[in-house]
Design a protein around this motif. Structure first.
Motif, PDB file in Angstrom:
ATOM      1  N   ILE B  61       0.843  -1.193   0.000  1.00 37.13           N
ATOM      2  CA  ILE B  61       0.000   0.000   0.000  1.00 37.13           C
ATOM      3  C   ILE B  61       0.879   1.243   0.000  1.00 37.13           C
ATOM      4  CG2 ILE B  61      -1.807   1.259   1.258  1.00 37.13           C
ATOM      5  CD1 ILE B  61      -2.883  -1.375   0.292  1.00 37.13           C
ATOM      6  N   GLY B  62       0.439   2.242  -0.723  1.00 34.31           N
ATOM      7  CA  GLY B  62       1.176   3.501  -0.813  1.00 34.31           C
ATOM      8  C   GLY B  62       1.035   4.032  -2.226  1.00 34.31           C
ATOM      9  N   CYS B  63       1.660   5.186  -2.500  1.00 33.90           N
ATOM     10  CA  CYS B  63       1.646   5.691  -3.879  1.00 33.90           C
ATOM     11  C   CYS B  63       2.279   4.642  -4.780  1.00 33.90           C
ATOM     12  CB  CYS B  63       2.425   7.001  -3.971  1.00 33.90           C
ATOM     13  SG  CYS B  63       1.649   8.353  -3.058  1.00 33.90           S
ATOM     14  N   GLY B 104       6.760   0.685  -1.926  1.00 37.16           N
ATOM     15  CA  GLY B 104       7.455   1.859  -1.403  1.00 37.16           C
ATOM     16  C   GLY B 104       8.441   1.538  -0.291  1.00 37.16           C
ATOM     17  N   ILE B 111       6.911  -1.311   7.986  1.00 42.22           N
ATOM     18  CA  ILE B 111       5.926  -2.345   8.354  1.00 42.22           C
ATOM     19  C   ILE B 111       6.283  -3.708   7.774  1.00 42.22           C
ATOM     20  CG2 ILE B 111       4.354  -1.770   6.440  1.00 42.22           C
ATOM     21  CD1 ILE B 111       2.040  -2.114   8.514  1.00 42.22           C
ATOM     22  N   ASN B 133      11.350   7.243  -1.891  1.00 38.68           N
ATOM     23  CA  ASN B 133      11.143   8.695  -1.980  1.00 38.68           C
ATOM     24  C   ASN B 133      11.376   9.355  -0.617  1.00 38.68           C
ATOM     25  OD1 ASN B 133       8.909   7.768  -0.666  1.00 38.68           O
ATOM     26  ND2 ASN B 133       7.456   8.254  -2.304  1.00 38.68           N
ATOM     27  N   TYR B 136       6.634   8.819   3.525  1.00 37.21           N
ATOM     28  CA  TYR B 136       5.335   8.189   3.273  1.00 37.21           C
ATOM     29  C   TYR B 136       4.548   9.146   2.393  1.00 37.21           C
ATOM     30  CZ  TYR B 136       5.927   4.736   7.059  1.00 37.21           C
ATOM     31  OH  TYR B 136       6.348   3.701   7.849  1.00 37.21           O
ATOM     32  N   GLY B 137       4.503   8.856   1.105  1.00 34.91           N
ATOM     33  CA  GLY B 137       3.825   9.746   0.173  1.00 34.91           C
ATOM     34  C   GLY B 137       2.313   9.695   0.340  1.00 34.91           C
ATOM     35  N   THR B 139       0.208   8.830   2.558  1.00 36.18           N
ATOM     36  CA  THR B 139      -0.508   9.288   3.748  1.00 36.18           C
ATOM     37  C   THR B 139      -0.195  10.740   4.097  1.00 36.18           C
ATOM     38  OG1 THR B 139       1.201   8.070   4.921  1.00 36.18           O
ATOM     39  CG2 THR B 139      -0.990   7.098   4.899  1.00 36.18           C
TER      40      THR B 139
HETATM   41  C1  LIG Z   1      -1.794  -1.499   8.496  1.00 34.92           C
HETATM   42  C2  LIG Z   1      -1.749  -0.177   7.857  1.00 34.92           C
HETATM   43  N1  LIG Z   1      -1.208   0.860   8.526  1.00 34.92           N
HETATM   44  C3  LIG Z   1      -1.166   2.071   7.957  1.00 34.92           C
HETATM   45  C4  LIG Z   1      -1.645   2.269   6.697  1.00 34.92           C
HETATM   46  C5  LIG Z   1      -1.593   3.635   6.101  1.00 34.92           C
HETATM   47  N2  LIG Z   1      -0.600   3.781   5.043  1.00 34.92           N
HETATM   48  C6  LIG Z   1      -0.922   3.689   3.745  1.00 34.92           C
HETATM   49  S1  LIG Z   1       0.361   3.927   2.713  1.00 34.92           S
HETATM   50  C7  LIG Z   1       1.410   4.218   4.035  1.00 34.92           C
HETATM   51  C8  LIG Z   1       2.831   4.587   3.832  1.00 34.92           C
HETATM   52  C9  LIG Z   1       3.341   4.339   2.476  1.00 34.92           C
HETATM   53  O1  LIG Z   1       4.653   4.774   2.389  1.00 34.92           O
HETATM   54  P1  LIG Z   1       5.610   4.162   1.303  1.00 34.92           P
HETATM   55  O2  LIG Z   1       5.595   2.688   1.380  1.00 34.92           O
HETATM   56  O3  LIG Z   1       6.921   4.815   1.425  1.00 34.92           O
HETATM   57  O4  LIG Z   1       4.869   4.483  -0.068  1.00 34.92           O
HETATM   58  P2  LIG Z   1       4.784   5.850  -0.883  1.00 34.92           P
HETATM   59  O5  LIG Z   1       3.395   6.340  -0.708  1.00 34.92           O
HETATM   60  O6  LIG Z   1       5.792   6.787  -0.339  1.00 34.92           O
HETATM   61  O7  LIG Z   1       5.076   5.417  -2.278  1.00 34.92           O
HETATM   62  C10 LIG Z   1       0.726   4.105   5.238  1.00 34.92           C
HETATM   63  C11 LIG Z   1       1.349   4.320   6.547  1.00 34.92           C
HETATM   64  C12 LIG Z   1      -2.199   1.160   6.029  1.00 34.92           C
HETATM   65  N3  LIG Z   1      -2.692   1.241   4.792  1.00 34.92           N
HETATM   66  N4  LIG Z   1      -2.237  -0.037   6.632  1.00 34.92           N
END
Ligand SMILES: Cc1ncc(C[n+]2csc(CCOP(=O)(O)OP(=O)(O)O)c2C)c(N)n1
Ligand code: SF4
Ligand SMILES: [Mg+2]
Lengths: 385, 310
Positions: B61-63, B104, B111, B133, B136-137, B139
């Motif tokens: 999960i993330g961008c 990401g 995590i 990057n 945490y993009g 969020t």
């Molecule tokens: C269990 C859980 N905790 C928190 C989140 C909220 N969350 C979504 S994306 C994210 C961080 C993503 O950061 P990264 O992996 O660096 O991806 P980016 O968006 O920077 O590409 C978090 C904390 C979630 N989806 N699930």
């Protein structure tokens, strides 16, 4: 313990091992797990059995990885399983929800110990029953099967795989340390004699296939990785293409379907065992190991002239709401002994007619009910208290 | 603007065969490095010549986690941090697949950090592409385990006071067979790395240092996406011989890029197979056992367990 000359026939076998053998008989070829008492024997047995069957055994770094791994394996087309106890289930719950949302068939075994937290690692309980139903966030339908003997642990493991394949979801097997660790006679029939259900694969061409399209039964046809379907699946709310769609309309089509695909098939899924229900004044509702330890109380009540019936739930979830509702119109009440401080008794209360009494006989786990307590509850209900 | 869009739509997109065009436009900000990262990825797969039908992509999960959703492959958008164990299950249950995790820095190293080091240790045959990057993009710019010491994030309003992970160092130390780092500026070399990893067996790890203008740059006066690329250009050096454990990233040091590890190690599955073979060979015909006959498996099992008990 396990006759050296064969793998099919009659055995004197531990419950956990019977579970592993049931999984293998059902066609399970991927096991991912993390050791925990009282479920480790299942992993150990799978570690010994699967490699020679070209199956995969992997001891993951934790239970979160284990559940994620069996979901991945499921998408590759494997029948997959993990086995743990309360603390492990607590770690798995987020990804159990992912399995529900993605509709990935797999089996999750919880050999219950007494909780909360680390609780009673080597002893038993039934206090994770509500967790099995509601543990992961959000609404979804779910299936939990509860064995009360090593033989039934074998049988219901096969059933759990069948349900998971048919209804496309992670199915819970809610055993407990007593059933898992006791050794009894187990009959393992040749696979040909077992009913084995496999998931329905799509017959559509890739260009016509929508991974979350469904028919009357509400269950989408499956396509596995590598077969050229190049589909998408996500834990986000999604449309029939599997694409994220954050609209109310989409949520309102998807989530009720996840609930109804189980609800609508309760007659197929709900497995119960009944004795002397007709004409009973008091019905004892029980499940799992408790259904055996309380039997003396039923015999004594009968001797005392109480018209007593007995309903054992092999399927606890989905809960047999209609059945309880109907029964409640005819009886003085129900007695629900369970090894927790009131979980399934709440369901009975919810479904029972206002005029019927529902009496919980609680037990915190780590021992068994005193049958006097159960008898006393039966007598009270029989006397309208 | 409307005219431009109409013109653009007349020409087929060069990556139409692998992008889910029905999902465009994507959600990423303008100036974000993710578009370039995906382009290099697609080019890399093409270059490696892998079959799209046999390639699966798994994201957390993330961008960056949204990448799986835009690629017309068997694609799995899983939960935060759990893409690697999911991908491990997918790969082990169908060893013919090329399985790629695209996620990401927070997802894979906060995590999901434990899964990463264990998958590298096992040398599972998957490729992990991490878009770093430094934040945490998705969020909204909170601290990541990659955020440089002193850098601002929305949860480090006084500047970050935690030491960041050096991703390539961690992957290499954990046993990865292939470890590389590039920035989104190094499109060609990144493409080559992705192609190499796609063909290579064992656990392959590629870090892509990528601009996040919307949250990282804004909080750290980094300017636009283009400004960040220019900065990468001045800071990046290529040194394939660098020790990956000695090249951490901070706010203004050299960004040492290169292919740091490229070794052949037995994979998880190879070890499983050779381990079992050596133990049961004397009880069975190994070749015949691969034929999947239950009878042979049972016989082998019973003989092997009997030998262990006596
Ligand atoms: C269990 C859980 N905790 C928190 C989140 C909220 N969350 C979504 S994306 C994210 C961080 C993503 O950061 P990264 O992996 O660096 O991806 P980016 O968006 O920077 O590409 C978090 C904390 C979630 N989806 N699930
Ligand atoms: S927030 Fe940052 S990483 Fe996310 S899309 Fe925007 S620029 Fe890219
Ligand atoms: Mg990030």
């Amino acid at each position: 313990m396990f006759k050296k000359s064969r793998l099919i026939g009659e055995f004197f076998m531990q419950g956990d091992i019977a579970c592993a053998e049931g999984a293998i008989a059902a066609g399970c070829r991927f096991f991912g797990g993390y050791p925990i008492t009282p479920a480790s024997e299942i992993a150990e047995r799978m570690a010994l059995r699967l490699p020679l069957l070209q199956g995969v055994f992997i001891q993951y770094e934790d239970e979160i990885a284990s559940i994620a791994g069996i979901l991945g394996a499921s998408w590759a087309g494997a029948k997959s399983m993990t086995a743990t106890s309360g603390p492990g289930i607590s770690l798995m719950t987020e990804n159990i929800g992912l399995g529900m949302m993605m509709e990935a068939p797999c089996v999750v075994v919880n050999v219950q110990r007494g909780g909360p937290s680390t609780g009673l690692p080597t002893s038993w309980g039934q206090s994770d029953m509500m967790q099995a139903r509601w543990g992961s966030h959000g609404d979804y339908g779910s299936i939990s099967l509860v064995p009360n003997s090593p033989q039934e642990f074998f049988d219901l493991t096969v059933t759990a795989f069948n349900f998971s394949e048919k209804y496309r979801l992670p199915v819970f097997l809610m055993a407990d340390a007593l059933v898992g660790h006791m050794t009894e006679k187990v009959v393992i029939p040749p696979v040909e004699e077992l009913e084995i259900i496999n998931r329905k694969y799509t017959t559509k061409k890739p260009e016509d296939y929508l991974p979350y399209d469904y028919g009357k039964d509400l269950i989408p046809d499956f396509a596995k990785a590598g077969d050229g379907y190049r589909y998408h699946t996500t834990g986000l709310t999604h449309d029939k293409r599997g694409y994220p769609d954050m609209s109310f309309e989409c949520q309102n089509e998807l989530v009720p379907r996840l609930v109804n695909k189980i609800k609508n098939h309760i007659d197929d899924i709900s497995l119960t065992e009944e004795y002397d229900i007709e004409g009973a004044d008091v019905i004892v509702i029980s499940y799992g190991i408790t259904s055996r330890t309380i039997l003396p109380a039923l015999t004594m009540a009968k001797k005392k002239g109480i018209k007593i019936g007995y309903l054992r739930l092999k399927t606890v979830w989905p809960f047999p709401e209609e059945k309880i509702r109907k029964l409640s119109e005819k009886v003085a009440g129900f007695v629900v002994p369970e090894m927790n401080l009131g979980q399934i008794s709440l369901e009975v209360e919810r479904c029972a007619h206002n005029d019927s009494i529902v009496k919980l006989v609680p037990h915190p786990g780590g021992g068994i009910h005193k049958f006097e307590d159960v008898l006393h509850a039966i007598e009270e209900v029989a006397h309208g208290k | 603007m409307a005219n431009n869009t109409a013109q653009l739509q007349e020409k087929p997109h060069p990556m139409e065969d692998i992008l889910r065009m029905d999902r465009m436009p994507h959600i990423w900000c303008s100036g974000c490095g993710l578009g370039s990262a995906v382009t290099s990825f697609v080019e890399g797969l093409k270059k490696a010549g892998v079959s799209y039908d046999k390639t699966a992509i798994v994201s957390g999960i993330g961008c960056t986690g949204r990448v799986a959703g835009y690629l017309r492959l068997d694609s799995y958008h899983t939960t935060h941090g759990r893409a690697i164990p999911f991908a491990t299950g997918l790969k082990l249950a169908n060893r013919d697949l090329t399985v790629v995790v695209f996620s990401g820095d927070g997802d894979l190293f906060a995590i999901g950090g434990n899964h990463l080091i264990h998958a590298a240790r096992r040398n599972v045959d998957i490729n992990v592409i991490c878009v770093n990057n430094f934040i945490y993009g998705m969020t909204g710019g909170q601290n990541a385990p990659t955020t440089p010491l002193g850098a601002y994030s929305s949860t480090a309003p006084f500047g970050n006071y935690e030491m960041p992970f050096n991703l390539v160092g961690l992957a290499a130390a954990s046993g990865a067979s292939y470890v590389a780092r590039w920035t989104t500026m190094h499109a060609r070399r990144l493409t080559d790395s992705i192609a190499t990893a796609a063909k290579k067996k064992g656990f392959c790890f590629i870090e892509i240092v990528s601009p996040c203008p919307t949250v990282f740059a804004r909080k750290n006066k980094g300017g636009t996406g283009l400004d960040m690329l220019k900065e990468f250009q001045t800071r990046a050096i290529i040194d394939h011989d660098a020790d990956p454990t000695k090249i951490p990233l901070n706010m203004d040091n050299e960004i040492v890029c290169g292919e740091f590890v490229n070794e052949d190690r037995p994979t998880f599955w190879e070890n499983v197979q050779s381990g079992i073979k050596s133990r049961v060979e004397k009880f069975t015909d190994w070749e015949e056992m691969q034929s999947n006959s239950k009878k042979i498996h049972h016989k082998t099992f019973l003989k092997y367990t009997a030998s262990r008990e006596s």
